[in-house]
Design an enzyme around this catalytic site. Structure first.
Site, PDB file in Angstrom:
ATOM      1  N   HIS A  98       0.864  -1.180   0.000  1.00 10.18           N
ATOM      2  CA  HIS A  98       0.000   0.000   0.000  1.00 10.18           C
ATOM      3  C   HIS A  98       0.900   1.230   0.000  1.00 10.18           C
ATOM      4  O   HIS A  98       1.931   1.257   0.677  1.00 10.18           O
ATOM      5  CB  HIS A  98      -0.910   0.002   1.236  1.00 10.18           C
ATOM      6  N   GLU A 168      -4.086   1.806  -7.132  1.00 10.48           N
ATOM      7  CA  GLU A 168      -4.497   2.919  -6.275  1.00 10.48           C
ATOM      8  C   GLU A 168      -3.610   4.132  -6.576  1.00 10.48           C
ATOM      9  O   GLU A 168      -2.492   4.233  -6.031  1.00 10.48           O
ATOM     10  CB  GLU A 168      -4.323   2.551  -4.797  1.00 10.48           C
TER      11      GLU A 168
HETATM   12  P1  13P Z   1      -9.807   6.113   0.388  1.00 10.38           P
HETATM   13  O1  13P Z   1     -10.958   5.289  -0.145  1.00 10.38           O
HETATM   14  O2  13P Z   1     -10.058   6.680   1.732  1.00 10.38           O
HETATM   15  O3  13P Z   1      -9.355   7.113  -0.631  1.00 10.38           O
HETATM   16  O4  13P Z   1      -8.581   5.090   0.580  1.00 10.38           O
HETATM   17  C1  13P Z   1      -8.222   4.248  -0.451  1.00 10.38           C
HETATM   18  C2  13P Z   1      -7.216   3.302   0.032  1.00 10.38           C
HETATM   19  O5  13P Z   1      -6.094   3.684   0.330  1.00 10.38           O
HETATM   20  C3  13P Z   1      -7.626   1.902   0.206  1.00 10.38           C
HETATM   21  O6  13P Z   1      -6.529   1.082   0.439  1.00 10.38           O
END
Ligand code: 13P
Length: 250
Positions: A98, A168
């Site tokens: 992450h 992401e």
């Molecule tokens: P948000 O949905 O709060 O933007 O976070 C996304 C995330 O980092 C999920 O791992």
């Protein structure tokens, strides 16, 4: 209860949120979900409540995972939690790479690959996160950056059944600035063409989730994007009403 690789995945990353008292959220979430068998729902609470949540969700249709793991199974690594420990308390998944943990710990792609390998060794399914920063996108380097992350972070042993990817974009996380459909489509196409070049067998190509400011209003559009296998939800997964609304859209 088995993970069904043909169904979409709706995952909730609680990050550093959740106390013992949050177990009542599980009850409210289960009450609000109307279609539990139509997707794989996975919750990623903090380490301290994984065991409690795993017990509470046994046979409920909700899986539990951890937000990171060490790449070794045991040893003198003060403060670290291994994949074997996570597996020992009946979690089935682990997020690796992450962007928040990559940045905070200076993790390289190589370390992320070792973590994913540790997950495989301990019968956990890793969600390997990739995604570019605002700076990479502004310089037009986003595709090469993500391709290198895939090349270097995915273990040889990766298959569709044992690994999940999450795209992401860092600039979309926690900002309310969800990536535009066009940007997601372009990046997912890039991810799949890279995976195709890395894997000769289609069965070895993992699915790809999108994460970054997902909420009940934008999830339907994102889920309808070809090759998006589900969502990795942050903030909205903390609220059982919002999270169940997203799950119920499937
Ligand atoms: P948000 O949905 O709060 O933007 O976070 C996304 C995330 O980092 C999920 O791992």
């Amino acid at each position: 209860m088995t993970f069904n690789t043909d169904l979409p995945i709706i995952a909730g990353n609680w990050k550093m949120n959740g106390l013992n008292q949050s177990k009542k959220e599980i009850g409210s979430l289960l009450k609000k979900i109307t279609n539990i068998s139509k997707s794989n729902v996975i919750l990623f609470p903090p380490f301290t409540i994984i065991e409690t949540f795993a017990k509470l969700t046994e046979n409920s249709g909700i899986f539990i995972g951890a937000q990171d793991c060490h790449h070794e199974d045991y040893g003198a690594y003060t403060s670290a939690i291994s994949a074997s420990m996570i597996s020992d308390v009946n979690a089935k998944f682990v997020i690796v790479g992450h962007s928040e943990t990559r940045t905070a710990n200076n993790y390289t792609n190589n370390i992320i690959r070792l973590k994913a390998e540790a997950a495989h060794r301990n019968n956990l399914i890793p969600i390997v996160c990739v995604g570019e920063s605002d700076l990479h996108r502004k310089s037009g380097d986003q595709f090469n950056f993500v391709k290198a992350q895939l090349e270097e972070s995915l273990p040889q042993s990766t298959t569709r059944d044992n690994t999940i990817i999450a795209y992401e974009p860092i600039w979309a996380i926690g900002t309310g600035n969800t990536a535009a459909t066009k940007d997601i489509v372009e990046m997912v196409n890039c991810i799949f063409s890279k995976l195709n070049s890395m894997k000769s067998n289609k069965k070895d190509i993992p699915r790809c989730l999108y994460g970054g400011s997902v909420n009940p209003s934008n999830s339907r559009d994102i889920l309808s994007i070809e090759n998006i296998g589900g969502l990795l939800v942050g903030g909205a997964s903390l609220d059982s009403s919002q999270f169940s609304e997203i799950i119920n859209l499937i």
